[in-house]
Design an enzyme around this catalytic site. Structure first.
Site, PDB file in Angstrom:
ATOM      1  N   CYS A  25       0.709  -1.452   0.045  1.00  0.00           N
ATOM      2  CA  CYS A  25       0.047   0.005  -0.038  1.00  0.00           C
ATOM      3  C   CYS A  25       0.767   1.198  -0.223  1.00  0.00           C
ATOM      4  O   CYS A  25       2.134   1.431   0.578  1.00  0.00           O
ATOM      5  CB  CYS A  25      -0.973  -0.182   1.020  1.00  0.00           C
ATOM      6  SG  CYS A  25      -1.992   1.279   1.466  1.00  0.00           S
TER       7      CYS A  25
ATOM      8  N   CYS B 217       0.570   5.580   7.369  1.00  0.00           N
ATOM      9  CA  CYS B 217      -0.577   4.883   8.215  1.00  0.00           C
ATOM     10  C   CYS B 217      -0.273   3.955   9.370  1.00  0.00           C
ATOM     11  O   CYS B 217       0.451   2.923   8.974  1.00  0.00           O
ATOM     12  CB  CYS B 217      -1.351   4.635   7.137  1.00  0.00           C
ATOM     13  SG  CYS B 217      -2.960   4.012   7.764  1.00  0.00           S
TER      14      CYS B 217
ATOM     15  N   CYS C  74      -1.883  -0.668   8.917  1.00  0.00           N
ATOM     16  CA  CYS C  74      -1.326  -1.859   8.581  1.00  0.00           C
ATOM     17  C   CYS C  74       0.055  -2.130   8.825  1.00  0.00           C
ATOM     18  O   CYS C  74       1.131  -2.126   8.189  1.00  0.00           O
ATOM     19  CB  CYS C  74      -1.376  -1.685   6.913  1.00  0.00           C
ATOM     20  SG  CYS C  74      -2.876  -1.498   6.228  1.00  0.00           S
TER      21      CYS C  74
ATOM     22  N   CYS D 171      -7.758   2.547   0.499  1.00  0.00           N
ATOM     23  CA  CYS D 171      -7.490   1.671   1.553  1.00  0.00           C
ATOM     24  C   CYS D 171      -7.689   0.131   1.146  1.00  0.00           C
ATOM     25  O   CYS D 171      -8.778  -0.079   0.647  1.00  0.00           O
ATOM     26  CB  CYS D 171      -7.938   2.121   3.037  1.00  0.00           C
ATOM     27  SG  CYS D 171      -7.663   0.851   4.092  1.00  0.00           S
TER      28      CYS D 171
ATOM     29  N   GLU E 244     -25.870  -9.353  28.305  1.00  0.00           N
ATOM     30  CA  GLU E 244     -24.930  -8.447  27.842  1.00  0.00           C
ATOM     31  C   GLU E 244     -25.614  -7.178  28.717  1.00  0.00           C
ATOM     32  O   GLU E 244     -26.703  -7.017  28.931  1.00  0.00           O
ATOM     33  CB  GLU E 244     -25.229  -8.162  26.321  1.00  0.00           C
ATOM     34  CG  GLU E 244     -24.970  -6.969  25.654  1.00  0.00           C
ATOM     35  CD  GLU E 244     -23.548  -6.769  25.768  1.00  0.00           C
ATOM     36  OE1 GLU E 244     -22.723  -5.796  26.381  1.00  0.00           O
ATOM     37  OE2 GLU E 244     -22.535  -7.711  25.290  1.00  0.00           O
TER      38      GLU E 244
ATOM     39  N   ASP F 274     -17.275 -13.948  24.892  1.00  0.00           N
ATOM     40  CA  ASP F 274     -16.469 -13.139  23.443  1.00  0.00           C
ATOM     41  C   ASP F 274     -16.417 -11.707  24.251  1.00  0.00           C
ATOM     42  O   ASP F 274     -17.124 -10.807  23.745  1.00  0.00           O
ATOM     43  CB  ASP F 274     -16.926 -13.213  22.334  1.00  0.00           C
ATOM     44  CG  ASP F 274     -16.327 -12.466  21.289  1.00  0.00           C
ATOM     45  OD1 ASP F 274     -15.021 -12.031  21.399  1.00  0.00           O
ATOM     46  OD2 ASP F 274     -17.113 -12.308  20.049  1.00  0.00           O
TER      47      ASP F 274
ATOM     48  N   CYS G 280      -9.929 -11.503  21.369  1.00  0.00           N
ATOM     49  CA  CYS G 280      -9.208 -10.622  20.067  1.00  0.00           C
ATOM     50  C   CYS G 280      -7.879 -10.048  20.562  1.00  0.00           C
ATOM     51  O   CYS G 280      -7.386  -9.333  19.810  1.00  0.00           O
ATOM     52  CB  CYS G 280     -10.100  -9.399  19.535  1.00  0.00           C
ATOM     53  SG  CYS G 280     -10.687  -8.146  20.845  1.00  0.00           S
TER      54      CYS G 280
END
Length: 502
Positions: A80, A86, A89, A189, A371, A430, A457
């Site tokens: 890129c 940036c 990435c 992008c 939740e 999660d 994550c």
């Protein structure tokens, strides 16, 4: 080692910011365990670097020369144009296979070192689940993100004599430069859907034509701060959320017209435009400016070939950013939740809008989602209704407070919900990047959950929580990393834990 010293390094890893992590190529020059961070170097390089900041166990260095180019480097035409400025990435210079190899190693190392998991014994560590070149209509890892949040900047504004106000520079819309507060004006992008880039171009045009200024935190003045674009890959529906400081957007009808036109040309359908207020008495509130309050996505039903699952996505909904990999992730969760012909009651903790639970519910006796975000619970119940699901229930509560009461038959909800908690054998969680609340992990243990499927994550907080669950008597059966974030340093992982029987 001293500041100003030149060292030869083998780059064996990369940081979350994309810097190469090296050890001395000459054996003992750097000392046992000493590492050097080198921006511009990539995994597999051999480099010459000059130390600029030296600590006891690590140092930072400037790249002098790549003396041996990594076989994992992408060709220049594949990289890129914004990769040097940036911050979005950090692994963008690496071939995709090298990215996933690196992430697999990092996840395993964290679970081993921080989580205390022994993958040389009974615990199994599976190869990382990667994207396919056929994903996204043959685009593979390009354009995989269904959500983009972009900063809007005009550098503040200048007020001339007579009170005439104009921006300092042309509108710049994109992602933050690494370690800075400066927006990179990103017009193409490779990670984002074409609809997101089209929406950004529409906003640029509108702001330039109508002399609209961005908000500048230095002076606390200006209007536009950021924009978020959500694209439902299964239907092509698009939602644009504009974050502003003020009571509204002058000429909003013109902006909506531009958004509709540009998104249509990119192959999408603008269905919703919302404003999120960032200051004043409405701070944090979101208002629908035009169109529907939600967009709709569709994915193939995992247990009913030929049928689909439908999800409504609202401005504040959490939805996995990589639709193709979300399905593979949920397939693995499904595998971990069920053994043989059993139909367990499943607790879906941190359930969001109910996507995971609804992906499992056809194989379960029942799913109970818990939740703490009210809007998400409303969306989850609505998603159950539109899919004709009758054996899933959702409650708004903090699970660590709700579960003990329900286990004692005193949650304050109806008796069916209390009974679901009492019968539950599997818990899927999660949590956000910060990981699970320790009180929740204690509660999962106390209510007698036999099997925990933990989706994360952040491998570091996952490892921390896995270690604590181990202290509570849960053993890691299996772990599988899943790459939902190509070109970034982030990686999703799923761990199956089983309660030991004494």
């Amino acid at each position: 080692m001293e500041k100003g010293q030149t060292v030869d390094l083998n780059i064996i890893d990369m940081s979350t910011e994309g810097a190469g992590i090296g050890r001395a190529a000459s054996g003992d020059a750097a000392g046992e365990g000493f590492v050097v961070f080198v921006p511009g170097a990539v995994y597999g390089d051999r480099v010459s670097a000059r130390l600029k900041k030296v600590k006891k166990r690590y140092a930072f260095a400037d790249l002098i020369e790549v003396t041996e180019k990594s076989p994992h480097r992408r060709e220049e035409y594949e990289v890129c144009e914004y990769v040097e400025i940036c911050g979005g990435c950090p692994l963008g210079k690496l071939k995709y296979g090298a990215q996933t190899e690196l992430k697999e190693i990092q996840v395993k190392n964290k679970l081993t070192r921080l989580g205390g998991v022994n993958f040389e014994g009974e615990s199994v560590f599976n190869p990382i689940i990667t994207m396919s070149p056929e994903d996204n209509d043959g685009a593979g890892t390009e354009g995989y993100r269904n959500k983009a949040r972009m900063t809007v900047s005009t550098g503040g504004y200048i007020t001339e004599k007579g009170g005439i106000r104009h921006p300092v520079h042309e509108p710049r819309i994109g992602f933050m430069a690494g370690k800075s507060h400066n927006a990179v004006d990103c017009k193409d992008c490779r990670l984002q859907a074409e609809t997101a880039m089209a929406a950004a171009e529409a906003v640029r045009r509108f702001m330039e034509e109508d002399n609209i200024c961005s908000y500048d935190e230095r002076w606390g003045k200006g209007l536009m701060e950021a924009m978020t674009v959500k694209t439902a890959f299964g239907t092509g529906e698009v939602m644009v959320i504009l974050e502003i400081h003020g009571k509204g957007i002058p000429g909003a009808a013109k902006l909506i017209e531009y958004l509709d036109e540009y998104i249509y040309e990119a192959g999408g359908s603008l269905e919703s435009v919302a404003i999120r207020y960032c200051d004043g008495k409405n701070a944090g509130e979101t208002e629908i400016l035009a169109g529907a309050p939600v967009i709709n996505d569709e994915i193939s039903h995992p247990g009913k070939p030929g049928e689909i699952l439908k999800f409504e996505i609202s401005p504040n909904s959490f939805y996995q950013v990589n639709t193709a990999q979300m399905i593979r992730l949920y397939d693995k969760v499904r595998e971990y939740c069920f053994t043989g012909e059993e139909r367990p009651v499943i607790l879906d903790l941190y359930c969001g809008i109910g996507t995971i639970g609804l992906y499992l519910v056809d194989r379960a006796e029942a799913v109970l989602g818990i939740e703490s975000v009210k809007d998400a619970v409303r969306d989850a119940n609505r998603n159950a209704v539109i899919n004709g699901v009758v054996n899933a229930r959702y409650v708004c509560a903090k699970a660590e407070e709700f579960l003990p009461k329900a286990a004692a038959g005193a949650s304050g909800e109806d008796s069916d919900i209390d009974e679901m908690v009492q019968k539950a054998a599997v818990a899927v969680m999660d949590p956000p990047r910060a990981g699970a609340d320790r009180a929740l992990l204690d509660t999962v243990n106390k209510v007698g959950i036999e099997r925990v499927v933990y989706v994360s994550c952040d491998p570091a907080t996952l490892a921390r929580d896995v270690k604590y669950l181990g202290e509570l008597g849960y053993k890691v059966v299996e772990a599988t990393p899943t790459d939902l974030f190509p070109d970034t340093a982030h990686c999703e992982a799923i761990v199956l834990l089983q309660k030991l029987q004494y």
